[in-house]
Design a protein around this motif. Structure first.
Motif, PDB file in Angstrom:
ATOM      1  N   ILE A 157       0.851  -1.355  -0.133  1.00  0.00           N
ATOM      2  CA  ILE A 157      -0.130   0.013  -0.044  1.00  0.00           C
ATOM      3  C   ILE A 157       0.849   1.276  -0.137  1.00  0.00           C
ATOM      4  N   GLU A 158       1.941   1.248   1.007  1.00  0.00           N
ATOM      5  CA  GLU A 158       2.557   2.415   1.054  1.00  0.00           C
ATOM      6  C   GLU A 158       3.657   2.592  -0.166  1.00  0.00           C
ATOM      7  N   ALA A 159       3.807   1.902  -1.000  1.00  0.00           N
ATOM      8  CA  ALA A 159       4.645   2.130  -2.267  1.00  0.00           C
ATOM      9  C   ALA A 159       3.640   2.949  -3.299  1.00  0.00           C
ATOM     10  N   ASN A 160       2.409   2.645  -3.440  1.00  0.00           N
ATOM     11  CA  ASN A 160       1.507   3.512  -4.468  1.00  0.00           C
ATOM     12  C   ASN A 160       0.182   3.671  -3.473  1.00  0.00           C
ATOM     13  N   PRO A 161       0.056   4.268  -2.578  1.00  0.00           N
ATOM     14  CA  PRO A 161      -1.281   4.385  -1.781  1.00  0.00           C
ATOM     15  C   PRO A 161      -2.514   5.082  -2.627  1.00  0.00           C
ATOM     16  N   ASP A 162      -2.106   5.998  -3.541  1.00  0.00           N
ATOM     17  CA  ASP A 162      -3.407   6.553  -4.164  1.00  0.00           C
ATOM     18  C   ASP A 162      -3.968   5.368  -5.105  1.00  0.00           C
ATOM     19  N   THR A 163      -3.076   4.634  -5.843  1.00  0.00           N
ATOM     20  CA  THR A 163      -3.600   3.688  -6.695  1.00  0.00           C
ATOM     21  C   THR A 163      -4.092   2.456  -6.002  1.00  0.00           C
ATOM     22  N   ASN A 164      -3.327   1.762  -5.047  1.00  0.00           N
ATOM     23  CA  ASN A 164      -3.567   0.743  -4.207  1.00  0.00           C
ATOM     24  C   ASN A 164      -4.873   0.840  -3.293  1.00  0.00           C
ATOM     25  N   LEU A 165      -5.017   1.724  -2.493  1.00  0.00           N
ATOM     26  CA  LEU A 165      -6.263   1.826  -1.790  1.00  0.00           C
ATOM     27  C   LEU A 165      -7.516   2.257  -2.664  1.00  0.00           C
ATOM     28  N   ASN A 166      -7.301   2.561  -3.771  1.00  0.00           N
ATOM     29  CA  ASN A 166      -8.654   3.274  -4.782  1.00  0.00           C
ATOM     30  C   ASN A 166      -8.978   2.150  -5.871  1.00  0.00           C
ATOM     31  N   ASP A 167      -8.158   0.835  -5.503  1.00  0.00           N
ATOM     32  CA  ASP A 167      -8.484  -0.117  -6.573  1.00  0.00           C
ATOM     33  C   ASP A 167      -9.469  -1.060  -6.341  1.00  0.00           C
ATOM     34  N   GLU A 168     -10.133  -1.807  -7.087  1.00  0.00           N
ATOM     35  CA  GLU A 168     -11.133  -2.889  -6.837  1.00  0.00           C
ATOM     36  C   GLU A 168     -10.971  -3.744  -7.903  1.00  0.00           C
ATOM     37  N   VAL A 169     -10.950  -5.273  -7.557  1.00  0.00           N
ATOM     38  CA  VAL A 169     -10.759  -6.256  -8.474  1.00  0.00           C
ATOM     39  C   VAL A 169     -11.375  -7.423  -7.826  1.00  0.00           C
ATOM     40  N   TRP A 170     -12.019  -8.270  -8.571  1.00  0.00           N
ATOM     41  CA  TRP A 170     -12.778  -9.173  -8.226  1.00  0.00           C
ATOM     42  C   TRP A 170     -13.723  -8.787  -7.192  1.00  0.00           C
ATOM     43  N   ALA A 171     -13.773  -9.801  -6.086  1.00  0.00           N
ATOM     44  CA  ALA A 171     -14.595  -9.069  -4.835  1.00  0.00           C
ATOM     45  C   ALA A 171     -13.593  -8.278  -3.675  1.00  0.00           C
ATOM     46  N   MET A 172     -12.388  -8.013  -4.204  1.00  0.00           N
ATOM     47  CA  MET A 172     -11.454  -7.186  -3.403  1.00  0.00           C
ATOM     48  C   MET A 172     -11.442  -5.654  -3.445  1.00  0.00           C
ATOM     49  N   SER A 173     -11.023  -4.891  -2.578  1.00  0.00           N
ATOM     50  CA  SER A 173     -10.823  -3.438  -2.951  1.00  0.00           C
ATOM     51  C   SER A 173      -9.572  -3.023  -1.903  1.00  0.00           C
ATOM     52  N   GLY A 174      -9.401  -1.832  -2.094  1.00  0.00           N
ATOM     53  CA  GLY A 174      -8.249  -1.136  -1.061  1.00  0.00           C
ATOM     54  C   GLY A 174      -8.874  -1.248   0.290  1.00  0.00           C
ATOM     55  N   GLY A 175     -10.256  -0.917   0.425  1.00  0.00           N
ATOM     56  CA  GLY A 175     -10.730  -1.404   1.768  1.00  0.00           C
ATOM     57  C   GLY A 175     -10.578  -2.712   2.387  1.00  0.00           C
ATOM     58  N   THR A 176     -10.569  -3.575   1.583  1.00  0.00           N
ATOM     59  CA  THR A 176     -10.505  -5.115   2.081  1.00  0.00           C
ATOM     60  C   THR A 176      -9.070  -5.187   2.719  1.00  0.00           C
ATOM     61  N   ALA A 177      -8.101  -4.693   2.088  1.00  0.00           N
ATOM     62  CA  ALA A 177      -6.752  -4.792   2.437  1.00  0.00           C
ATOM     63  C   ALA A 177      -6.558  -3.950   3.751  1.00  0.00           C
ATOM     64  N   VAL A 178      -7.215  -2.898   3.945  1.00  0.00           N
ATOM     65  CA  VAL A 178      -7.127  -2.067   5.104  1.00  0.00           C
ATOM     66  C   VAL A 178      -7.916  -2.932   6.129  1.00  0.00           C
ATOM     67  N   TRP A 179      -8.817  -3.354   5.783  1.00  0.00           N
ATOM     68  CA  TRP A 179      -9.394  -4.371   6.975  1.00  0.00           C
ATOM     69  C   TRP A 179      -8.623  -5.258   7.453  1.00  0.00           C
ATOM     70  N   GLY A 180      -7.943  -5.915   6.624  1.00  0.00           N
ATOM     71  CA  GLY A 180      -6.979  -7.075   7.082  1.00  0.00           C
ATOM     72  C   GLY A 180      -5.784  -6.419   7.857  1.00  0.00           C
ATOM     73  N   LEU A 181      -5.383  -5.171   7.479  1.00  0.00           N
ATOM     74  CA  LEU A 181      -4.138  -4.742   8.273  1.00  0.00           C
ATOM     75  C   LEU A 181      -4.807  -4.353   9.814  1.00  0.00           C
ATOM     76  N   CYS A 182      -5.946  -3.596   9.629  1.00  0.00           N
ATOM     77  CA  CYS A 182      -6.673  -3.434  11.080  1.00  0.00           C
ATOM     78  C   CYS A 182      -6.775  -4.542  12.006  1.00  0.00           C
ATOM     79  N   ARG A 183      -7.059  -5.808  11.507  1.00  0.00           N
ATOM     80  CA  ARG A 183      -7.117  -6.993  12.273  1.00  0.00           C
ATOM     81  C   ARG A 183      -5.904  -7.668  12.507  1.00  0.00           C
ATOM     82  N   SER A 184      -4.901  -7.376  11.731  1.00  0.00           N
ATOM     83  CA  SER A 184      -3.621  -7.997  11.857  1.00  0.00           C
ATOM     84  C   SER A 184      -2.480  -7.267  12.643  1.00  0.00           C
ATOM     85  N   ILE A 185      -1.839  -6.217  11.941  1.00  0.00           N
ATOM     86  CA  ILE A 185      -0.826  -5.387  12.283  1.00  0.00           C
ATOM     87  C   ILE A 185      -1.402  -4.351  13.060  1.00  0.00           C
TER      88      ILE A 185
END
Length: 185
Positions: A157-185
């Motif tokens: 995410i930090e390598a390219n936050p504007d793109t990576n947080l605003n992307d959607e593909v299949w059933a996943m989005s940048g929000g999905t990645a953030v949820w996982g970060l909040c629940r793990s690290i």
């Protein structure tokens, strides 16, 4: 496909484990909130389907993303079932799914653009699911691996936050990645 849940209104002939495991979680949560036993038989039938078509054997030829995603859902379904009903009958299945996630880290630097976009998001989701399950079963290896996966996603995410947080593909989005970060690290 006794007990399996269809993919959706436009896919009436497609039955898969992900929706079935999501339904187990929902029906268990319904019982937990209401005490209404209307879905107990459905839960039993769904578990029959899941054990016949486990998450780690679902589709996945070019990439393991679907199996990893599906195994994460297994962790949610089993831990909710166990916490609501005090029944650990499916613990071995969930542990096998957790180990699948550990043994199949998704590569981020792949040639295929679709998977290059999808793998980090799926990894984020899996990290969150794995960490929570590791807490539930007091398994430090699951938690530690989830943190490693979460840090990989954070770096992505930090390598390219504007793109990576605003992307959607299949059933996943940048929000999905953030949820996982909040629940793990």
């Amino acid at each position: 496909d006794y007990g399996g849940i269809i993919e959706g209104e436009d896919a009436l002939t497609v039955v898969q484990t992900d929706n079935t495991q999501e339904a187990i979680w929902i029906w268990c949560r319904f019982y937990e909130l209401t005490g209404d036993a209307s879905y107990l038989a459905s839960i039993g039938r769904a578990w029959t389907y899941v054990l016949n078509f486990p998450a780690y054997l679902e589709e996945g030829t070019d990439s393991d993303y679907y199996r990893v995603w599906n195994c994460g859902l297994a962790l949610f379904a089993e831990s909710k079932y166990r916490s609501v009903f005090g029944d650990s009958s499916y613990a071995q299945y969930a542990d096998t799914c957790a180990k699948y996630i550990l043994q199949h880290p998704l590569p981020f630097n792949v040639v295929n653009e679709y998977y290059r976009r999808l793998h980090p998001k799926t990894t984020g989701l899996a990290a969150g699911m794995l960490y929570r399950y590791g807490q539930y079963v007091s398994n430090q290896t699951f938690q530690d691996t989830a943190i490693v996966y979460g840090n990989r996603v954070r770096n992505w995410i930090e390598a390219n936050p504007d793109t990576n947080l605003n992307d959607e593909v299949w059933a996943m989005s940048g929000g999905t990645a953030v949820w996982g970060l909040c629940r793990s690290i």
